[in-house]
Scaffold this active site. Structure first.
Site, short mmCIF file in Angstrom:
data_model
loop_
_atom_site.label_atom_id
_atom_site.label_comp_id
_atom_site.label_asym_id
_atom_site.label_seq_id
_atom_site.Cartn_x
_atom_site.Cartn_y
_atom_site.Cartn_z
N CYS A 185 -15.27 -3.32 -0.61
CA CYS A 185 -13.87 -3.53 -0.22
C CYS A 185 -13.26 -4.63 -1.08
O CYS A 185 -13.96 -5.31 -1.84
CB CYS A 185 -13.81 -3.92 1.25
N LYS A 235 -4.01 1.05 14.88
CA LYS A 235 -4.01 2.01 13.77
C LYS A 235 -4.70 3.31 14.17
O LYS A 235 -5.56 3.32 15.07
CB LYS A 235 -4.68 1.39 12.56
N ARG A 253 -2.19 6.62 9.71
CA ARG A 253 -2.24 6.14 8.32
C ARG A 253 -2.35 7.31 7.33
O ARG A 253 -2.33 8.47 7.73
CB ARG A 253 -3.46 5.23 8.16
N LYS A 271 -6.39 7.03 12.34
CA LYS A 271 -6.78 7.59 11.04
C LYS A 271 -7.26 9.02 11.15
O LYS A 271 -8.02 9.35 12.06
CB LYS A 271 -7.87 6.71 10.43
N ARG A 311 0.85 -1.20 0.00
CA ARG A 311 0.00 0.00 0.00
C ARG A 311 0.88 1.24 0.00
O ARG A 311 1.75 1.38 0.87
CB ARG A 311 -0.89 -0.01 1.24
N CYS A 371 -14.09 -1.86 5.93
CA CYS A 371 -13.13 -1.16 5.07
C CYS A 371 -13.77 -0.27 4.01
O CYS A 371 -13.13 0.65 3.51
CB CYS A 371 -12.18 -2.16 4.42
N CYS A 394 -16.46 -8.61 5.45
CA CYS A 394 -16.44 -8.93 6.88
C CYS A 394 -16.81 -7.67 7.64
O CYS A 394 -16.94 -6.60 7.04
CB CYS A 394 -15.08 -9.50 7.29
N CYS A 427 -7.81 -10.79 0.66
CA CYS A 427 -7.90 -10.39 2.06
C CYS A 427 -8.02 -11.60 2.98
O CYS A 427 -8.95 -12.41 2.85
CB CYS A 427 -9.10 -9.47 2.27
FE1 SRM Z 1 -9.15 -2.06 5.97
C1 SRM Z 1 -7.79 -4.71 7.68
C2 SRM Z 1 -8.26 -3.36 3.10
C3 SRM Z 1 -9.87 0.87 4.60
C4 SRM Z 1 -10.92 -1.18 8.84
N1 SRM Z 1 -8.13 -3.74 5.49
C5 SRM Z 1 -7.60 -4.67 6.32
C6 SRM Z 1 -6.72 -5.65 5.54
C7 SRM Z 1 -5.32 -5.13 5.57
C8 SRM Z 1 -6.82 -7.13 5.97
C9 SRM Z 1 -5.80 -7.65 6.95
O1 SRM Z 1 -5.60 -7.06 8.03
O2 SRM Z 1 -5.23 -8.70 6.65
C10 SRM Z 1 -7.37 -5.50 4.13
C11 SRM Z 1 -6.45 -5.83 2.94
C12 SRM Z 1 -7.27 -6.42 1.82
C13 SRM Z 1 -6.52 -6.56 0.55
O3 SRM Z 1 -6.31 -7.70 0.11
O4 SRM Z 1 -6.19 -5.55 -0.06
C14 SRM Z 1 -7.93 -4.11 4.21
N2 SRM Z 1 -8.98 -1.35 4.21
C15 SRM Z 1 -8.68 -2.07 3.10
C16 SRM Z 1 -8.89 -1.24 1.83
C17 SRM Z 1 -7.90 -1.58 0.73
C18 SRM Z 1 -10.34 -1.44 1.37
C19 SRM Z 1 -10.66 -1.00 -0.03
O5 SRM Z 1 -11.31 -1.79 -0.70
O6 SRM Z 1 -10.29 0.10 -0.44
C20 SRM Z 1 -8.76 0.16 2.44
C21 SRM Z 1 -7.34 0.67 2.45
C22 SRM Z 1 -7.26 2.03 3.04
C23 SRM Z 1 -5.92 2.68 2.95
O7 SRM Z 1 -5.53 3.08 1.85
O8 SRM Z 1 -5.28 2.87 3.99
C24 SRM Z 1 -9.23 -0.08 3.86
N3 SRM Z 1 -10.13 -0.40 6.64
C25 SRM Z 1 -10.42 0.67 5.85
C26 SRM Z 1 -11.42 1.50 6.47
C27 SRM Z 1 -12.06 2.74 5.87
C28 SRM Z 1 -11.35 3.99 6.28
O9 SRM Z 1 -10.29 3.92 6.90
O10 SRM Z 1 -11.86 5.06 6.00
C29 SRM Z 1 -11.73 0.89 7.68
C30 SRM Z 1 -12.81 1.37 8.68
C31 SRM Z 1 -12.43 2.56 9.45
C32 SRM Z 1 -11.73 2.20 10.72
O11 SRM Z 1 -10.54 1.93 10.67
O12 SRM Z 1 -12.40 2.15 11.75
C33 SRM Z 1 -10.91 -0.29 7.78
N4 SRM Z 1 -9.29 -2.80 7.95
C34 SRM Z 1 -10.12 -2.31 8.92
C35 SRM Z 1 -10.05 -3.17 10.07
C36 SRM Z 1 -10.85 -3.00 11.39
C37 SRM Z 1 -10.19 -2.08 12.34
C38 SRM Z 1 -10.89 -2.03 13.67
O13 SRM Z 1 -10.93 -0.97 14.27
O14 SRM Z 1 -11.38 -3.05 14.14
C39 SRM Z 1 -9.14 -4.20 9.74
C40 SRM Z 1 -8.71 -5.38 10.63
C41 SRM Z 1 -7.74 -4.99 11.68
O15 SRM Z 1 -7.20 -3.88 11.73
O16 SRM Z 1 -7.49 -5.84 12.52
C42 SRM Z 1 -8.69 -3.94 8.39
FE1 SF4 Z 2 -10.99 -7.58 4.17
FE2 SF4 Z 2 -13.01 -7.27 5.82
FE3 SF4 Z 2 -11.57 -5.17 5.07
FE4 SF4 Z 2 -13.17 -6.30 3.35
S1 SF4 Z 2 -13.82 -5.30 5.25
S2 SF4 Z 2 -11.01 -5.73 2.96
S3 SF4 Z 2 -13.06 -8.42 3.90
S4 SF4 Z 2 -10.84 -6.83 6.28
#
Ligand code: SRM
Ligand code: SF4
Length: 556
Positions: free
Chosen positions: A424, A203, A140, A205, A71, A473, A469, A430
């Site tokens: 997502c 993390k 981030r 944000k 990323r 995201c 899930c 993922c």
């Molecule tokens: Fe996310 C984890 C993809 C935005 C909340 N997210 C992941 C991971 C890295 C899975 C992992 O931990 O193994 C995913 C990688 C998938 C892949 O194969 O690419 C992933 N998140 C994404 C992206 C690529 C989704 C998309 O389709 O665009 C976004 C990348 C953002 C970036 O450029 O930095 C992405 N993730 C978000 C957002 C939206 C936002 O930030 O505005 C959220 C919700 C907001 C928040 O953080 O509260 C988000 N991602 C999570 C979480 C849950 C965090 C939590 O508080 O519980 C995880 C899991 C974790 O951190 O344990 C996670």
């Molecule tokens: Fe993966 Fe869940 Fe984030 Fe979708 S919402 S990219 S399934 S961690």
């Protein structure tokens, strides 16, 4: 503490070095050592395996098919044509021939092999970008509304976002030593003046919104800045704290939360506000339980008044009372717009942020050709789209022709429903996905469109977001129709968020298959078509209906 406890891995990592160099040099495996898979996240790298072939490989006693997701950070989503060309080259030579725009205005590359990590990061470095802190327990990518109506306010807000991004970037030189082969500058371990040795509990944000657009979903972030405009100039920002989306199925102690307004700061105070809030979270966030470690829980547990006092004590100043502002929507504004400096901006629809060449449209090639023109800027949007910004009048027709030639003009034909939808990544990359999202939503939207037509709602703009899930995201809890993956082919259905991203939706169905989702929506859309008030949005209608019903009925 167990060997793999993230806190102990961070502490023992010598500022994020760990044994990453050894892991990279180990030619016997395509994977990293276990502890290094945690540390690599701070460097913007996730180890993954192909989930489409995982079971089959396991049956054949083969190791998982490892590859990596990288990323790259893009503060405010601003990217030059030269940087775009570098990203395109990585996507087509070192990754899976696709460039993925994320919901946080960053780039992702999937399918990168271990041996190609270093060349990829070096190519990113050569165009003055990085992947440091794109993931991991740090601040981030800082988001910012990419194309607002008032350009003067926008310029100053992007500058503030950029400044804070820089201020909160980890100071460790490990990134440059490991990936750029640079010598370590001093003898001892480097200092992290803001993060300390153990970085943040989780993390963190930050987003900057420029009303009336709330495309960044500012209240979904740990820390938010809402630009306040007075007499055409940036007066400062309302500061919001404690938002987040992530939750875990079946764990009521985890839930999405909207951020609350803490006060108002001047543009000059932004870095001090950011640093103070980050250090409060560093010191008070729950390091004993990663599911309870986000800043939203710190704010919930201690309260807003406690936070205000702690903030004033540390910062040495108080925030001013918040100012008024008004949001209209959390989507993107497609097509051409002209800025106050006469330059043009063209916002293009990219399906779920995935740019690739297909037999129907050569979008990757088209954007490469536009980048080769060397004019203007690219701007990644918080809704996984891209804008071609700052195009001079003289180049407008050329850019327009290139977009049409390469199937990048879809926003002119697609339904308002599709233009307000995102999913997502989910499967196959993922590791946390329980259901499909990016690969499934386009088909499902076709069936939603048929329902809308049937109820005479064909042109209606309704936000739809799907995730594989409950981690959130694609910010699904801020969609009028949110679908959250539960198991293969099964989703929880959430309805009723506000079109402007200022109210969460609520769950109306659990573990639903497609047939159940369609019949529930059919019923809701029928009621909406016949009973809505003039101008009432779908999310507002659903919420009005649910709050008029008994709580039992509302959650049936
Ligand atoms: Fe996310 C984890 C993809 C935005 C909340 N997210 C992941 C991971 C890295 C899975 C992992 O931990 O193994 C995913 C990688 C998938 C892949 O194969 O690419 C992933 N998140 C994404 C992206 C690529 C989704 C998309 O389709 O665009 C976004 C990348 C953002 C970036 O450029 O930095 C992405 N993730 C978000 C957002 C939206 C936002 O930030 O505005 C959220 C919700 C907001 C928040 O953080 O509260 C988000 N991602 C999570 C979480 C849950 C965090 C939590 O508080 O519980 C995880 C899991 C974790 O951190 O344990 C996670
Ligand atoms: Fe993966 Fe869940 Fe984030 Fe979708 S919402 S990219 S399934 S961690």
């Amino acid at each position: 503490m167990s060997k793999h406890d993230v806190e102990s891995i961070k502490t023992g990592s010598n500022h994020l070095r760990g044994t990453l160099l050894d892991s990279l040099a180990d030619a016997a495996t395509g994977a990293l050592a276990d502890d290094d898979t945690q540390l690599s996240k701070f460097h913007g790298i996730y180890q993954q395996d192909d989930r489409d072939t995982r079971d089959e490989r396991r049956k054949r006693f083969l190791a998982p098919d490892h590859s990596f997701m990288i990323r790259a950070r893009v503060p405010g989503g601003v990217c030059t044509p030269e940087q775009w060309l570098a990203m395109d080259a990585i996507a087509t030579t070192l990754a899976n021939d696709s460039l993925r725009l994320t919901t946080r205005q960053a780039f992702q590359f999937h399918g990168v092999l271990k041996g190609d990590l270093k060349p990829s990061l070096q190519a990113i470095d050569r165009v003055l970008m990085d992947t440091l802190a794109a993931c991991g327990d740090v601040n981030r990518n800082v988001m910012c509304t990419p194309l607002p109506e008032l350009s003067a306010v926008h310029r100053d807000t992007v500058a503030a976002a950029d400044g804070l991004s820089e201020h909160l970037t980890p100071a460790t030189t490990a990134y440059h030593e490991i990936w750029m082969d640079r010598e370590k500058v001093s003898g001892g371990p480097d200092e992290e003046p803001i993060y300390g040795k153990t970085y943040l509990p989780r993390k963190f944000k930050v987003a900057f919104a420029i009303p009336p657009q709330n495309d960044v979903d500012v209240q979904a972030h740990d820390l938010g800045f809402v630009a306040i405009e007075e007499n055409g100039a940036l007066a400062g920002f309302n500061v919001t704290v404690g938002g987040g989306m992530g939750a875990t199925h079946g764990d009521p102690a985890t839930y999405p939360l909207l951020a609350q307004v803490l006060g108002f700061c001047t543009p000059e105070q932004v870095n001090a506000v950011g640093e103070t809030i980050v250090t409060i979270q560093r010191d008070f966030g729950d390091r004993g339980n990663r599911k309870h470690a986000r800043f939203k829980y710190t704010v919930e547990d201690h309260g807003l008044e406690w936070l205000r006092e702690e903030f004033e004590r540390r910062a040495g100043f108080a925030l001013a009372p918040p100012r008024t502002y008004h949001f209209t929507d959390n989507g993107d504004r497609y097509g051409w717009q002209q800025g106050d400096d006469g330059l043009w901006h063209l916002l293009l629809y990219i399906q779920n942020g995935r740019i690739r060449d297909t037999e129907h449209a050569k979008q990757l090639t088209g954007l490469r050709e536009i980048a080769h023109l060397g004019v203007g800027e690219f701007r990644l949007t918080p809704n996984q789209n891209v804008a071609l910004a700052k195009i001079p009048e003289a180049e407008k027709d050329t850019v327009d022709a290139l977009t049409r030639e390469h199937g990048l003009d879809a926003h002119e034909q697609l339904s308002a429903l599709r233009l307000n939808a995102m999913a997502c990544v989910a499967l196959p990359t993922c590791s946390l996905a329980m259901a499909e999202a990016e690969r499934y939503l386009p088909d499902l939207l076709g069936r939603f469109e048929a329902l809308l037509e049937r109820h005479g709602l064909g042109g209606e703009a309704i936000t739809v977001r799907m995730t594989g899930c409950p981690n959130g995201c694609a910010r699904p809890y801020l969609a009028e129709i949110g679908l959250v993956g539960k198991a293969p082919g099964r989703y929880n259905l959430h309805l009723g968020a506000a079109f402007d991203g200022t109210r969460l939706n609520r769950r109306v169905g659990e573990n639903m298959d497609e047939r159940q989702i369609l019949s529930t929506l059919d019923e809701w859309l029928g009621r909406y078509a016949s009973q809505r008030e003039a101008g009432e949005r779908f999310g507002d209608f659903v919420t009005r209906q649910l709050t008029n019903e008994t709580p039992e009925a509302a959650h049936a």
